[in-house]
Design a protein around this motif. Structure first.
Motif, PDB file in Angstrom:
ATOM      1  N   LEU A 109     -36.698  18.696 -55.882  1.00 59.25           N
ATOM      2  CA  LEU A 109     -35.297  19.093 -55.755  1.00 59.25           C
ATOM      3  C   LEU A 109     -35.058  20.486 -56.320  1.00 59.25           C
ATOM      4  O   LEU A 109     -34.388  21.315 -55.702  1.00 59.25           O
ATOM      5  CB  LEU A 109     -34.397  18.075 -56.459  1.00 59.25           C
ATOM      6  N   ALA A 110     -35.627  20.773 -57.490  1.00 60.46           N
ATOM      7  CA  ALA A 110     -35.462  22.095 -58.096  1.00 60.46           C
ATOM      8  C   ALA A 110     -36.050  23.183 -57.197  1.00 60.46           C
ATOM      9  O   ALA A 110     -35.447  24.250 -57.007  1.00 60.46           O
ATOM     10  CB  ALA A 110     -36.113  22.126 -59.474  1.00 60.46           C
ATOM     11  N   GLY A 111     -37.206  22.914 -56.610  1.00 62.35           N
ATOM     12  CA  GLY A 111     -37.826  23.886 -55.706  1.00 62.35           C
ATOM     13  C   GLY A 111     -36.974  24.133 -54.467  1.00 62.35           C
ATOM     14  O   GLY A 111     -36.824  25.274 -54.014  1.00 62.35           O
ATOM     15  N   ALA A 112     -36.420  23.063 -53.906  1.00 58.78           N
ATOM     16  CA  ALA A 112     -35.579  23.204 -52.711  1.00 58.78           C
ATOM     17  C   ALA A 112     -34.315  23.985 -53.029  1.00 58.78           C
ATOM     18  O   ALA A 112     -33.888  24.841 -52.245  1.00 58.78           O
ATOM     19  CB  ALA A 112     -35.228  21.819 -52.157  1.00 58.78           C
ATOM     20  N   LEU A 113     -33.703  23.721 -54.193  1.00 59.63           N
ATOM     21  CA  LEU A 113     -32.502  24.463 -54.582  1.00 59.63           C
ATOM     22  C   LEU A 113     -32.817  25.938 -54.792  1.00 59.63           C
ATOM     23  O   LEU A 113     -32.026  26.807 -54.407  1.00 59.63           O
ATOM     24  CB  LEU A 113     -31.895  23.854 -55.847  1.00 59.63           C
ATOM     25  N   GLU A 114     -33.946  26.244 -55.385  1.00 60.28           N
ATOM     26  CA  GLU A 114     -34.342  27.642 -55.587  1.00 60.28           C
ATOM     27  C   GLU A 114     -34.514  28.366 -54.251  1.00 60.28           C
ATOM     28  O   GLU A 114     -34.084  29.510 -54.096  1.00 60.28           O
ATOM     29  CB  GLU A 114     -35.635  27.726 -56.395  1.00 60.28           C
ATOM     30  N   ARG A 115     -35.147  27.706 -53.288  1.00 59.00           N
ATOM     31  CA  ARG A 115     -35.346  28.331 -51.969  1.00 59.00           C
ATOM     32  C   ARG A 115     -34.002  28.576 -51.282  1.00 59.00           C
ATOM     33  O   ARG A 115     -33.801  29.610 -50.652  1.00 59.00           O
ATOM     34  CB  ARG A 115     -36.257  27.463 -51.103  1.00 59.00           C
ATOM     35  N   LEU A 116     -33.083  27.619 -51.398  1.00 62.95           N
ATOM     36  CA  LEU A 116     -31.764  27.800 -50.788  1.00 62.95           C
ATOM     37  C   LEU A 116     -31.001  28.940 -51.452  1.00 62.95           C
ATOM     38  O   LEU A 116     -30.337  29.742 -50.783  1.00 62.95           O
ATOM     39  CB  LEU A 116     -30.948  26.504 -50.871  1.00 62.95           C
ATOM     40  N   ARG A 117     -31.092  29.043 -52.767  1.00 64.14           N
ATOM     41  CA  ARG A 117     -30.413  30.127 -53.480  1.00 64.14           C
ATOM     42  C   ARG A 117     -31.028  31.474 -53.144  1.00 64.14           C
ATOM     43  O   ARG A 117     -30.316  32.476 -53.011  1.00 64.14           O
ATOM     44  CB  ARG A 117     -30.476  29.883 -54.981  1.00 64.14           C
ATOM     45  N   ALA A 118     -32.355  31.525 -52.979  1.00 62.74           N
ATOM     46  CA  ALA A 118     -33.035  32.778 -52.649  1.00 62.74           C
ATOM     47  C   ALA A 118     -32.625  33.271 -51.261  1.00 62.74           C
ATOM     48  O   ALA A 118     -32.533  34.477 -51.033  1.00 62.74           O
ATOM     49  CB  ALA A 118     -34.543  32.590 -52.714  1.00 62.74           C
ATOM     50  N   ARG A 119     -32.344  32.366 -50.357  1.00 61.46           N
ATOM     51  CA  ARG A 119     -31.915  32.741 -49.005  1.00 61.46           C
ATOM     52  C   ARG A 119     -30.434  33.031 -48.945  1.00 61.46           C
ATOM     53  O   ARG A 119     -29.924  33.485 -47.933  1.00 61.46           O
ATOM     54  CB  ARG A 119     -32.246  31.624 -48.021  1.00 61.46           C
ATOM     55  N   GLY A 120     -29.706  32.745 -50.021  1.00 63.70           N
ATOM     56  CA  GLY A 120     -28.264  32.992 -50.047  1.00 63.70           C
ATOM     57  C   GLY A 120     -27.457  31.884 -49.400  1.00 63.70           C
ATOM     58  O   GLY A 120     -26.257  32.028 -49.193  1.00 63.70           O
ATOM     59  N   VAL A 121     -28.090  30.781 -49.079  1.00 66.75           N
ATOM     60  CA  VAL A 121     -27.393  29.660 -48.443  1.00 66.75           C
ATOM     61  C   VAL A 121     -26.581  28.887 -49.467  1.00 66.75           C
ATOM     62  O   VAL A 121     -25.496  28.409 -49.179  1.00 66.75           O
ATOM     63  CB  VAL A 121     -28.407  28.719 -47.742  1.00 66.75           C
ATOM     64  N   LEU A 122     -27.095  28.777 -50.675  1.00 62.08           N
ATOM     65  CA  LEU A 122     -26.456  27.982 -51.714  1.00 62.08           C
ATOM     66  C   LEU A 122     -26.131  28.899 -52.891  1.00 62.08           C
ATOM     67  O   LEU A 122     -27.018  29.337 -53.612  1.00 62.08           O
ATOM     68  CB  LEU A 122     -27.394  26.857 -52.159  1.00 62.08           C
ATOM     69  N   PRO A 123     -24.854  29.212 -53.108  1.00 63.26           N
ATOM     70  CA  PRO A 123     -24.503  30.071 -54.243  1.00 63.26           C
ATOM     71  C   PRO A 123     -24.704  29.325 -55.561  1.00 63.26           C
ATOM     72  O   PRO A 123     -24.584  28.115 -55.633  1.00 63.26           O
ATOM     73  CB  PRO A 123     -23.035  30.396 -54.008  1.00 63.26           C
ATOM     74  N   ASP A 124     -25.005  30.077 -56.607  1.00 65.73           N
ATOM     75  CA  ASP A 124     -25.234  29.487 -57.933  1.00 65.73           C
ATOM     76  C   ASP A 124     -24.006  28.798 -58.469  1.00 65.73           C
ATOM     77  O   ASP A 124     -24.092  27.799 -59.170  1.00 65.73           O
ATOM     78  CB  ASP A 124     -25.677  30.574 -58.929  1.00 65.73           C
ATOM     79  N   GLU A 125     -22.820  29.305 -58.147  1.00 67.76           N
ATOM     80  CA  GLU A 125     -21.586  28.740 -58.681  1.00 67.76           C
ATOM     81  C   GLU A 125     -21.235  27.388 -58.060  1.00 67.76           C
ATOM     82  O   GLU A 125     -20.442  26.639 -58.612  1.00 67.76           O
ATOM     83  CB  GLU A 125     -20.390  29.674 -58.452  1.00 67.76           C
ATOM     84  N   LEU A 126     -21.802  27.087 -56.915  1.00 70.24           N
ATOM     85  CA  LEU A 126     -21.455  25.860 -56.197  1.00 70.24           C
ATOM     86  C   LEU A 126     -21.738  24.611 -57.038  1.00 70.24           C
ATOM     87  O   LEU A 126     -20.922  23.713 -57.135  1.00 70.24           O
ATOM     88  CB  LEU A 126     -22.192  25.789 -54.871  1.00 70.24           C
ATOM     89  N   LEU A 127     -22.887  24.576 -57.643  1.00 68.54           N
ATOM     90  CA  LEU A 127     -23.254  23.402 -58.433  1.00 68.54           C
ATOM     91  C   LEU A 127     -22.866  23.537 -59.892  1.00 68.54           C
ATOM     92  O   LEU A 127     -22.880  22.562 -60.627  1.00 68.54           O
ATOM     93  CB  LEU A 127     -24.756  23.142 -58.320  1.00 68.54           C
ATOM     94  N   GLY A 128     -22.560  24.723 -60.332  1.00 72.98           N
ATOM     95  CA  GLY A 128     -22.158  24.930 -61.725  1.00 72.98           C
ATOM     96  C   GLY A 128     -23.288  24.690 -62.715  1.00 72.98           C
ATOM     97  O   GLY A 128     -23.043  24.319 -63.850  1.00 72.98           O
ATOM     98  N   ASP A 129     -24.519  24.877 -62.279  1.00 71.58           N
ATOM     99  CA  ASP A 129     -25.647  24.625 -63.180  1.00 71.58           C
ATOM    100  C   ASP A 129     -26.228  25.907 -63.761  1.00 71.58           C
ATOM    101  O   ASP A 129     -27.299  25.906 -64.323  1.00 71.58           O
ATOM    102  CB  ASP A 129     -26.730  23.825 -62.467  1.00 71.58           C
ATOM    103  N   THR A 130     -25.557  27.068 -63.618  1.00 71.14           N
ATOM    104  CA  THR A 130     -26.104  28.306 -64.194  1.00 71.14           C
ATOM    105  C   THR A 130     -25.253  28.783 -65.353  1.00 71.14           C
ATOM    106  O   THR A 130     -24.165  28.381 -65.585  1.00 71.14           O
ATOM    107  CB  THR A 130     -26.139  29.427 -63.136  1.00 71.14           C
TER     108      THR A 130
END
Length: 130
Positions: A109-130
Motif C-alpha cells: 500500500l505504501a509503495g502504491a501511494l508513493e507511485r500515485l503521489r509521484a505521478r501527481g494523481v494523489l495529492p499529499d493533502e488528500l489523506l492528511g498523512d504528511t
C-alpha cells in the motif's frame, strides 16, 4: 445448495442401455441398472433421486431438497455435522490474505501511494498523512 453434478448423475424413467453415448456397448432395449438413494433435509423432507448403479464413493453425500431447497444428507444430519475436507468458495481477498502478511500489505500500500503521489494523481493533502 445445488449439487454441481445433480443434472448429470440422475436418470430419467425409461432410459435404456444403448440410448446414450456412454452406454453404446449394451444390448438395445436392455434396462440400465438403477438405484434409489434417500436424502433427508433438516425439515424432515425426503428426496429420493434415482441414479445409475454407482459405487458407494461416487454417490453424492448431499442433495438439494426438492421441497424447501435446503441441503439434504443421506443420514438426515445437517451438513455442518459432517467433517468435510472440501473448502468452500473463497473471495479474492481471502486468497490474498493467505499469501501476504499484514506487514506485506502495508508495504504494498505504501509503495502504491508513493507511485500515485509521484505521478501527481494523489495529492499529499488528500489523506492528511504528511
Amino acid at each position: 445448495m445445488l449439487h454441481p453434478s445433480s443434472g448429470f448423475r440422475g436418470t430419467r424413467a425409461g432410459v435404456t442401455e444403448g440410448t446414450g453415448s456412454s452406454l453404446e456397448n449394451g444390448d438395445p432395449g436392455k434396462s440400465v441398472p438403477r438405484m434409489r438413494v434417500t436424502y433427508t433435509c433438516a425439515s424432515g423432507h425426503l428426496t429420493q433421486p434415482v441414479f445409475c448403479e454407482l459405487p458407494e464413493d461416487q454417490i453424492p453425500a448431499e442433495w438439494e431438497c426438492r421441497r424447501c431447497g435446503g441441503a439434504a444428507t443421506r443420514d438426515g444430519l445437517p451438513p455442518e455435522a459432517h467433517s468435510t475436507t472440501e473448502e468452500g468458495y473463497k473471495t479474492h481477498l481471502e486468497y490474498v490474505k493467505e499469501r501476504r502478511s499484514g506487514e506485506d500489505a502495508e508495504a504494498v500500500l505504501a509503495g502504491a501511494l508513493e507511485r500515485l503521489r509521484a505521478r501527481g494523481v494523489l495529492p499529499d493533502e488528500l489523506l492528511g498523512d504528511t
